[in-house]
Design a protein around this motif. Structure first.
Motif, PDB file in Angstrom:
ATOM      1  N   UNK A  74      -8.629  31.610   6.669  1.00 25.85           N
ATOM      2  CA  UNK A  74      -7.222  31.198   6.831  1.00 25.85           C
ATOM      3  C   UNK A  74      -6.838  30.187   5.756  1.00 25.85           C
ATOM      4  N   UNK A  75      -7.780  29.345   5.338  1.00 28.69           N
ATOM      5  CA  UNK A  75      -7.492  28.402   4.262  1.00 28.69           C
ATOM      6  C   UNK A  75      -7.286  29.133   2.937  1.00 28.69           C
ATOM      7  N   UNK A  76      -8.107  30.151   2.691  1.00 29.74           N
ATOM      8  CA  UNK A  76      -7.948  30.927   1.460  1.00 29.74           C
ATOM      9  C   UNK A  76      -6.597  31.627   1.432  1.00 29.74           C
ATOM     10  N   UNK A  77      -6.209  32.207   2.556  1.00 26.27           N
ATOM     11  CA  UNK A  77      -4.920  32.891   2.644  1.00 26.27           C
ATOM     12  C   UNK A  77      -3.777  31.913   2.370  1.00 26.27           C
ATOM     13  N   UNK A  99      -8.784  37.157   1.594  1.00 27.39           N
ATOM     14  CA  UNK A  99      -8.430  35.787   1.232  1.00 27.39           C
ATOM     15  C   UNK A  99      -7.991  35.620  -0.199  1.00 27.39           C
ATOM     16  N   UNK A 100      -8.063  36.702  -0.989  1.00 32.25           N
ATOM     17  CA  UNK A 100      -7.659  36.653  -2.402  1.00 32.25           C
ATOM     18  C   UNK A 100      -8.379  35.544  -3.171  1.00 32.25           C
ATOM     19  N   UNK A 101      -9.709  35.520  -3.043  1.00 37.49           N
ATOM     20  CA  UNK A 101     -10.522  34.600  -3.830  1.00 37.49           C
ATOM     21  C   UNK A 101     -11.676  35.378  -4.456  1.00 37.49           C
ATOM     22  N   UNK A 102     -12.257  34.907  -5.550  1.00 35.22           N
ATOM     23  CA  UNK A 102     -13.427  35.564  -6.119  1.00 35.22           C
ATOM     24  C   UNK A 102     -14.569  35.613  -5.105  1.00 35.22           C
ATOM     25  N   UNK A 103     -15.283  36.733  -5.033  1.00 33.71           N
ATOM     26  CA  UNK A 103     -16.307  36.890  -4.011  1.00 33.71           C
ATOM     27  C   UNK A 103     -17.420  35.857  -4.128  1.00 33.71           C
ATOM     28  N   UNK A 104     -17.704  35.391  -5.342  1.00 35.28           N
ATOM     29  CA  UNK A 104     -18.811  34.450  -5.518  1.00 35.28           C
ATOM     30  C   UNK A 104     -18.490  33.041  -5.022  1.00 35.28           C
ATOM     31  N   UNK A 127      -0.313  37.452  -9.174  1.00 32.30           N
ATOM     32  CA  UNK A 127      -1.591  36.788  -9.440  1.00 32.30           C
ATOM     33  C   UNK A 127      -2.128  36.079  -8.208  1.00 32.30           C
ATOM     34  N   UNK A 128      -1.253  35.522  -7.390  1.00 35.83           N
ATOM     35  CA  UNK A 128      -1.716  34.832  -6.189  1.00 35.83           C
ATOM     36  C   UNK A 128      -2.441  35.782  -5.241  1.00 35.83           C
ATOM     37  N   UNK A 129      -1.982  37.027  -5.151  1.00 32.59           N
ATOM     38  CA  UNK A 129      -2.539  37.985  -4.189  1.00 32.59           C
ATOM     39  C   UNK A 129      -3.084  39.224  -4.894  1.00 32.59           C
ATOM     40  N   UNK A 130      -3.684  39.001  -6.049  1.00 36.02           N
ATOM     41  CA  UNK A 130      -4.113  40.109  -6.898  1.00 36.02           C
ATOM     42  C   UNK A 130      -5.115  41.030  -6.200  1.00 36.02           C
ATOM     43  N   UNK A 131      -6.105  40.472  -5.537  1.00 32.74           N
ATOM     44  CA  UNK A 131      -7.143  41.303  -4.922  1.00 32.74           C
ATOM     45  C   UNK A 131      -6.601  42.125  -3.764  1.00 32.74           C
ATOM     46  N   UNK A 132      -5.846  41.484  -2.873  1.00 29.03           N
ATOM     47  CA  UNK A 132      -5.346  42.224  -1.717  1.00 29.03           C
ATOM     48  C   UNK A 132      -4.304  43.252  -2.124  1.00 29.03           C
TER      49      UNK A 132
END
Length: 426
Positions: free
Chosen positions: A141-144, A121-126, A54-59
């Motif tokens: 880098x903060x998102x990562x 960065x594994x965050x929602x694009x919005x 879940x932490x790195x779901x997008x990547x």
């Protein structure tokens, strides 16, 4: 259970979370109750796979070119747990419970630097705009950093024990002193299937020597700088973590009033106060009980309800459930909390605003609005307080003007917290 069975279980839990839109902790608990044959080590390993996924779901999904639960679990093993396709295949070769492997070719062929920034960065694009507003060109880098595993942080209860005493009591768990928090103790996150110790089962915990509290939460409590003999109100006290830290900092002298509108959130504080040996705290669950305190308190702390974006390492499922509507609801609650709490601050006293969010609309935006509507309050220099407490060479939080501070996993190696201290003009 062997690795294949643990992977299959993690896939099952991830599917349950997605289908029912439920918290990860609830899904893992229900799986454990339905599969009592699984030992504590199995449950810990399954939980690690689920949380890492879940932490790195997008990547994970982008690199695998596949967003299925099976693909995410394989990505965890191959990207985060140190397996290669060959070593993983060998490990699962005769495991009848192992899930069928998805196509692994994309993982070898794709380069994450080619992915959209929000995927990297594994965050929602919005939310990219909010991250850019908060961190500028360092937002990625903060998102990562917010997608990594968190440590287990504790606060030595100085009413009963020194930090050195707690570190020694927990030395078999790898406990060390924190880098910033003056009374903090840290246990490393571990890798792969390794599990964190159940420190609440320790005799030293039962004796009240320490509390479980993220280092960032300890730091913002330190920045409040409560003094012995003062009158302090923790207006959104919740379970009491900061109340306990404030009480200890005041050496049980003066008075801390702990209030929360949610009685269920406040309930655990009673047992925690007893165990900690705290004697200068009064607990309130009715706002009417605070009427006699209006305009009389030295410090009022507002740990406001927020989106919790600063805690994504610990609660990664909330990252994918967050909506703009959620943010708007929290903004309204924060405005109400600040307005209500401010009436208890005496002239010359301080109002402290804290969130565990990194979103600027919940943080600096709220301070700007409040000060515009309440000109008798103005921010004070908090960066100099940071330096005096932790030293000029210590890691520093984000701050554009020295008055508001934002702690993050990337800057201070803590959960994300916002801190701003306002003074009520005499």
């Amino acid at each position: 259970m062997r690795l294949g069975g643990r992977m299959a279980a993690a896939i099952e839990v991830l599917a349950d979370i997605e289908a029912r839109r439920r918290p990860v902790a609830d899904a893992l608990k229900d799986w454990g109750l339905a599969h009592r044959f699984a030992g504590s080590g199995d449950r810990a390993a399954i939980g690690n796979i689920v949380y890492d996924a879940l932490r790195m779901r997008l990547s994970h999904a982008w690199l695998m070119d596949n967003d299925s639960e099976t693909a995410l679990v394989y990505a965890v093993l191959l990207r985060q747990w140190g397996f290669t396709p060959e070593t993983l295949a060998a490990e699962l070769a005769d495991d009848k419970f192992a899930p069928e492997a998805p196509d692994l070719a994309p993982l070898a062929a794709r380069d994450l630097s080619d992915a959209p920034p929000h995927v990297q960065g594994d965050i929602p694009d919005w939310l990219v705009g909010s991250f850019e507003a908060a961190f500028g060109d360092r937002w990625l880098s903060e998102a990562v950093a917010m997608a990594g595993r968190p440590t287990l942080d504790l606060r030595a209860n100085t009413l009963k024990a020194t930090r050195d005493k707690v570190v020694k009591a927990l030395d078999r768990s790898g406990a060390v002193a924190t880098r910033l928090a003056r009374f903090g103790v840290r246990i490393p996150a571990g890798e792969g299937a390794s599990r964190l110790p159940n420190v609440t089962a320790e005799l030293s915990f039962q004796k009240g020597w320490f509390e479980v509290q993220d280092e960032g939460s300890q730091i913002v409590a330190d920045l409040v700088q409560p003094a012995e003999g003062q009158q302090v109100l923790d207006y959104c006290a919740g379970g009491g973590g900061k109340t306990l830290a404030l009480s200890a900092a005041m050496n049980n002298k003066g008075q801390v009033h702990a209030y929360d509108a949610d009685r269920k959130r406040l309930a655990p504080i009673i047992e925690r106060l007893r165990r900690a040996g705290t004697r200068n705290v009064q607990v309130h669950d009715n706002a009417r009980d605070l009427a006699t305190l209006e305009g009389k308190l030295d410090t009022v702390l507002v740990d406001a309800p927020c989106t919790g974006t600063g805690t994504w390492r610990r609660r990664p499922d909330t990252k994918w459930r967050l909506t703009e509507k959620n943010i708007e609801e929290r903004l309204d609650q924060q405005r109400d909390a600040l307005s209500s709490a401010s009436r208890y601050v005496k002239p010359g006293g301080h109002l402290v605003y804290i969130t565990c969010s990194i979103l600027p609309q919940e943080n600096g935006g709220q301070i700007e609005r409040f000060c515009a509507e309440n000109p008798e309050f103005s921010p004070v220099d908090s960066l100099s307080t940071w330096t005096s407490l932790f030293g000029a060479d210590a890691a520093r939080p984000y701050s554009t003007d020295g008055t508001s501070l934002t702690l993050t996993p990337g800057s201070t190696d803590t959960d994300g917290f916002f801190f701003c201290k306002l003074k009520r003009n005499a």
